[in-house]
Design a protein around this motif. Sequence first.
Motif, PDB file in Angstrom:
ATOM      1  N   LYS A  55       0.844  -1.190   0.000  1.00 59.52           N
ATOM      2  CA  LYS A  55       0.000   0.000   0.000  1.00 59.52           C
ATOM      3  C   LYS A  55       0.885   1.247   0.000  1.00 59.52           C
ATOM      4  O   LYS A  55       2.047   1.202   0.401  1.00 59.52           O
ATOM      5  CB  LYS A  55      -0.857   0.053   1.267  1.00 59.52           C
ATOM      6  CG  LYS A  55      -1.979  -0.945   1.356  1.00 59.52           C
ATOM      7  CD  LYS A  55      -2.725  -0.660   2.659  1.00 59.52           C
ATOM      8  CE  LYS A  55      -3.872  -1.609   2.886  1.00 59.52           C
ATOM      9  NZ  LYS A  55      -4.595  -1.304   4.139  1.00 59.52           N
ATOM     10  N   LEU A  56       0.302   2.357  -0.451  1.00 57.94           N
ATOM     11  CA  LEU A  56       0.959   3.652  -0.311  1.00 57.94           C
ATOM     12  C   LEU A  56       0.516   4.246   1.020  1.00 57.94           C
ATOM     13  O   LEU A  56      -0.677   4.410   1.274  1.00 57.94           O
ATOM     14  CB  LEU A  56       0.578   4.592  -1.447  1.00 57.94           C
ATOM     15  CG  LEU A  56       1.420   4.528  -2.732  1.00 57.94           C
ATOM     16  CD1 LEU A  56       0.864   5.481  -3.776  1.00 57.94           C
ATOM     17  CD2 LEU A  56       2.866   4.865  -2.440  1.00 57.94           C
ATOM     18  N   VAL A  57       1.467   4.520   1.860  1.00 63.37           N
ATOM     19  CA  VAL A  57       1.140   5.121   3.151  1.00 63.37           C
ATOM     20  C   VAL A  57       1.820   6.480   3.236  1.00 63.37           C
ATOM     21  O   VAL A  57       2.877   6.711   2.637  1.00 63.37           O
ATOM     22  CB  VAL A  57       1.592   4.216   4.311  1.00 63.37           C
ATOM     23  CG1 VAL A  57       0.826   2.915   4.312  1.00 63.37           C
ATOM     24  CG2 VAL A  57       3.087   3.930   4.251  1.00 63.37           C
ATOM     25  N   SER A  58       1.184   7.376   3.965  1.00 61.80           N
ATOM     26  CA  SER A  58       1.713   8.747   4.119  1.00 61.80           C
ATOM     27  C   SER A  58       2.024   8.995   5.584  1.00 61.80           C
ATOM     28  O   SER A  58       1.328   8.512   6.478  1.00 61.80           O
ATOM     29  CB  SER A  58       0.687   9.774   3.618  1.00 61.80           C
ATOM     30  OG  SER A  58       0.369   9.548   2.270  1.00 61.80           O
ATOM     31  N   ARG A  59       3.108   9.734   5.800  1.00 60.81           N
ATOM     32  CA  ARG A  59       3.425  10.131   7.169  1.00 60.81           C
ATOM     33  C   ARG A  59       4.051  11.521   7.144  1.00 60.81           C
ATOM     34  O   ARG A  59       4.738  11.899   6.194  1.00 60.81           O
ATOM     35  CB  ARG A  59       4.373   9.135   7.812  1.00 60.81           C
ATOM     36  CG  ARG A  59       5.741   9.069   7.199  1.00 60.81           C
ATOM     37  CD  ARG A  59       6.656   8.185   8.026  1.00 60.81           C
ATOM     38  NE  ARG A  59       8.003   8.160   7.475  1.00 60.81           N
ATOM     39  CZ  ARG A  59       9.034   7.603   8.093  1.00 60.81           C
ATOM     40  NH1 ARG A  59       8.856   7.008   9.268  1.00 60.81           N
ATOM     41  NH2 ARG A  59      10.238   7.620   7.545  1.00 60.81           N
ATOM     42  N   GLN A  60       3.786  12.267   8.186  1.00 63.06           N
ATOM     43  CA  GLN A  60       4.301  13.625   8.291  1.00 63.06           C
ATOM     44  C   GLN A  60       5.676  13.579   8.944  1.00 63.06           C
ATOM     45  O   GLN A  60       5.846  13.064  10.040  1.00 63.06           O
ATOM     46  CB  GLN A  60       3.344  14.489   9.125  1.00 63.06           C
ATOM     47  CG  GLN A  60       3.761  15.953   9.179  1.00 63.06           C
ATOM     48  CD  GLN A  60       2.705  16.805   9.886  1.00 63.06           C
ATOM     49  OE1 GLN A  60       1.592  16.348  10.126  1.00 63.06           O
ATOM     50  NE2 GLN A  60       3.045  18.041  10.200  1.00 63.06           N
ATOM     51  N   ILE A  61       6.657  14.121   8.250  1.00 61.05           N
ATOM     52  CA  ILE A  61       8.023  14.110   8.775  1.00 61.05           C
ATOM     53  C   ILE A  61       8.427  15.463   9.351  1.00 61.05           C
ATOM     54  O   ILE A  61       9.436  15.554  10.059  1.00 61.05           O
ATOM     55  CB  ILE A  61       9.011  13.682   7.675  1.00 61.05           C
ATOM     56  CG1 ILE A  61       8.929  14.623   6.472  1.00 61.05           C
ATOM     57  CG2 ILE A  61       8.760  12.246   7.257  1.00 61.05           C
ATOM     58  CD1 ILE A  61       9.950  14.315   5.392  1.00 61.05           C
ATOM     59  N   ALA A  62       7.660  16.498   9.015  1.00 63.38           N
ATOM     60  CA  ALA A  62       7.903  17.849   9.549  1.00 63.38           C
ATOM     61  C   ALA A  62       6.646  18.675   9.281  1.00 63.38           C
ATOM     62  O   ALA A  62       5.797  18.275   8.459  1.00 63.38           O
ATOM     63  CB  ALA A  62       9.137  18.482   8.901  1.00 63.38           C
ATOM     64  N   PRO A  63       6.487  19.784   9.954  1.00 57.91           N
ATOM     65  CA  PRO A  63       5.303  20.636   9.679  1.00 57.91           C
ATOM     66  C   PRO A  63       5.231  21.022   8.212  1.00 57.91           C
ATOM     67  O   PRO A  63       6.180  21.576   7.653  1.00 57.91           O
ATOM     68  CB  PRO A  63       5.541  21.862  10.578  1.00 57.91           C
ATOM     69  CG  PRO A  63       6.411  21.362  11.690  1.00 57.91           C
ATOM     70  CD  PRO A  63       7.289  20.330  11.057  1.00 57.91           C
ATOM     71  N   GLY A  64       4.147  20.648   7.575  1.00 59.74           N
ATOM     72  CA  GLY A  64       3.948  20.956   6.164  1.00 59.74           C
ATOM     73  C   GLY A  64       4.648  20.018   5.217  1.00 59.74           C
ATOM     74  O   GLY A  64       4.566  20.206   3.998  1.00 59.74           O
ATOM     75  N   MET A  65       5.336  18.989   5.748  1.00 55.90           N
ATOM     76  CA  MET A  65       6.042  18.043   4.883  1.00 55.90           C
ATOM     77  C   MET A  65       5.498  16.635   5.121  1.00 55.90           C
ATOM     78  O   MET A  65       5.468  16.138   6.253  1.00 55.90           O
ATOM     79  CB  MET A  65       7.550  18.053   5.166  1.00 55.90           C
ATOM     80  CG  MET A  65       8.215  19.389   4.858  1.00 55.90           C
ATOM     81  SD  MET A  65      10.006  19.336   5.185  1.00 55.90           S
ATOM     82  CE  MET A  65      10.520  18.137   3.955  1.00 55.90           C
ATOM     83  N   ILE A  66       5.057  15.995   4.031  1.00 50.97           N
ATOM     84  CA  ILE A  66       4.477  14.648   4.096  1.00 50.97           C
ATOM     85  C   ILE A  66       5.270  13.729   3.170  1.00 50.97           C
ATOM     86  O   ILE A  66       5.576  14.088   2.035  1.00 50.97           O
ATOM     87  CB  ILE A  66       2.995  14.671   3.690  1.00 50.97           C
ATOM     88  CG1 ILE A  66       2.189  15.524   4.675  1.00 50.97           C
ATOM     89  CG2 ILE A  66       2.417  13.253   3.644  1.00 50.97           C
ATOM     90  CD1 ILE A  66       0.732  15.663   4.318  1.00 50.97           C
ATOM     91  N   GLN A  67       5.586  12.554   3.695  1.00 54.90           N
ATOM     92  CA  GLN A  67       6.325  11.570   2.906  1.00 54.90           C
ATOM     93  C   GLN A  67       5.412  10.408   2.566  1.00 54.90           C
ATOM     94  O   GLN A  67       4.683   9.906   3.423  1.00 54.90           O
ATOM     95  CB  GLN A  67       7.530  11.061   3.693  1.00 54.90           C
ATOM     96  CG  GLN A  67       8.374  10.053   2.933  1.00 54.90           C
ATOM     97  CD  GLN A  67       9.468   9.457   3.793  1.00 54.90           C
ATOM     98  OE1 GLN A  67       9.281   9.268   4.989  1.00 54.90           O
ATOM     99  NE2 GLN A  67      10.621   9.184   3.195  1.00 54.90           N
ATOM    100  N   GLN A  68       5.433   9.994   1.279  1.00 56.65           N
ATOM    101  CA  GLN A  68       4.680   8.823   0.847  1.00 56.65           C
ATOM    102  C   GLN A  68       5.664   7.678   0.562  1.00 56.65           C
ATOM    103  O   GLN A  68       6.700   7.877  -0.052  1.00 56.65           O
ATOM    104  CB  GLN A  68       3.874   9.133  -0.419  1.00 56.65           C
ATOM    105  CG  GLN A  68       2.610   9.932  -0.166  1.00 56.65           C
ATOM    106  CD  GLN A  68       1.721   9.982  -1.391  1.00 56.65           C
ATOM    107  OE1 GLN A  68       2.194   9.861  -2.513  1.00 56.65           O
ATOM    108  NE2 GLN A  68       0.431  10.142  -1.173  1.00 56.65           N
ATOM    109  N   MET A  69       5.291   6.481   1.014  1.00 57.36           N
ATOM    110  CA  MET A  69       6.159   5.325   0.812  1.00 57.36           C
ATOM    111  C   MET A  69       5.322   4.061   0.726  1.00 57.36           C
ATOM    112  O   MET A  69       4.166   4.040   1.162  1.00 57.36           O
ATOM    113  CB  MET A  69       7.172   5.213   1.960  1.00 57.36           C
ATOM    114  CG  MET A  69       6.544   5.100   3.329  1.00 57.36           C
ATOM    115  SD  MET A  69       7.738   5.129   4.676  1.00 57.36           S
ATOM    116  CE  MET A  69       8.662   3.654   4.304  1.00 57.36           C
TER     117      MET A  69
END
Length: 297
Positions: A55-69
């Motif tokens: 699946k593609l999951v998203s997580r926030q790594i910093a304010p205003g920055m989201i990483q998809q993996m």
Amino acid sequence: MRGVCAQVDLENLYNGKISKLALSRNVLCDTCKGSGSKTPGANTTCQGCHGQGVKLVSRQIAPGMIQQMQAHCNECQGSGQCIKPGDRCTGCKGKKVTNERKVLEVNIDKGMKHGQKIVFAGEADQQPGTEPGDVVFVIQQKEHKRFIRKGDDLLLQKKIQLVEALCGTTIAIEHLDKRQIIVKVKPGEIIRPGEVKAIDEEGMPMHKNPFVKGKMYIKFEIEFPKNGELSAEAVAQISKALPNAPVPVISDDAEEHKMETADLSGMGKGQGQQRGQYDEDDDDDAPGGQRVQCAQQ
């Protein structure tokens, strides 16, 4: 492929043997034929990942920055298939495979060697949609208490008494098939320490051609009298029977010394070397003594 190592006695490699090997393996469920579902042909595609396994999951790594993996689907554990609890097969609980214990007959041929492999095709674990692998039986030859094997030859280390080495003897050897082999050292034939004799066709049988055998080598070790001394009568008799020893020419100023039993591990570590070291240290510390340094060119 599934490898199984087993230690085998040298006797079994000489005579051959049929052994039984019990294996526990996974096989396709007979109830659902490997589908995992009660209903044959039912759609078991995981709805969470649509059969992709990820699946593609998203997580926030910093304010205003989201990483998809990408990550393994937690609903089907990355398999791409998922069965609802109510639809799962009662035989395998939806796992598609069940555990089976199977006994294989391992035919150890005469003359097989250490590290040789016996392959059972298609006897490894089964999984839906894949061909089962092979079970490979790898021979591990055990160390033998009397014989050493090298290829198709055997080596036997044999101890004999000094009188046997000088006057001849008869030697009885129990072979790996319990046969008794008799060899003779003729009277007058002297056996020297470390001497090696060979017997043809009494080694290991050749694999796939067991009527052809290697050699049996015998390495002799001479046992001297245990007390380390001979009586005067024995010395006189032996001296009379053997050729006279050479007599050295002794000068008038020769010095006679006493020998003691020694060990070569102490060579180079004697008192003389230590005394020389002490003398050198004393010279360095003596009044007026000077150290001599070597100049480098």
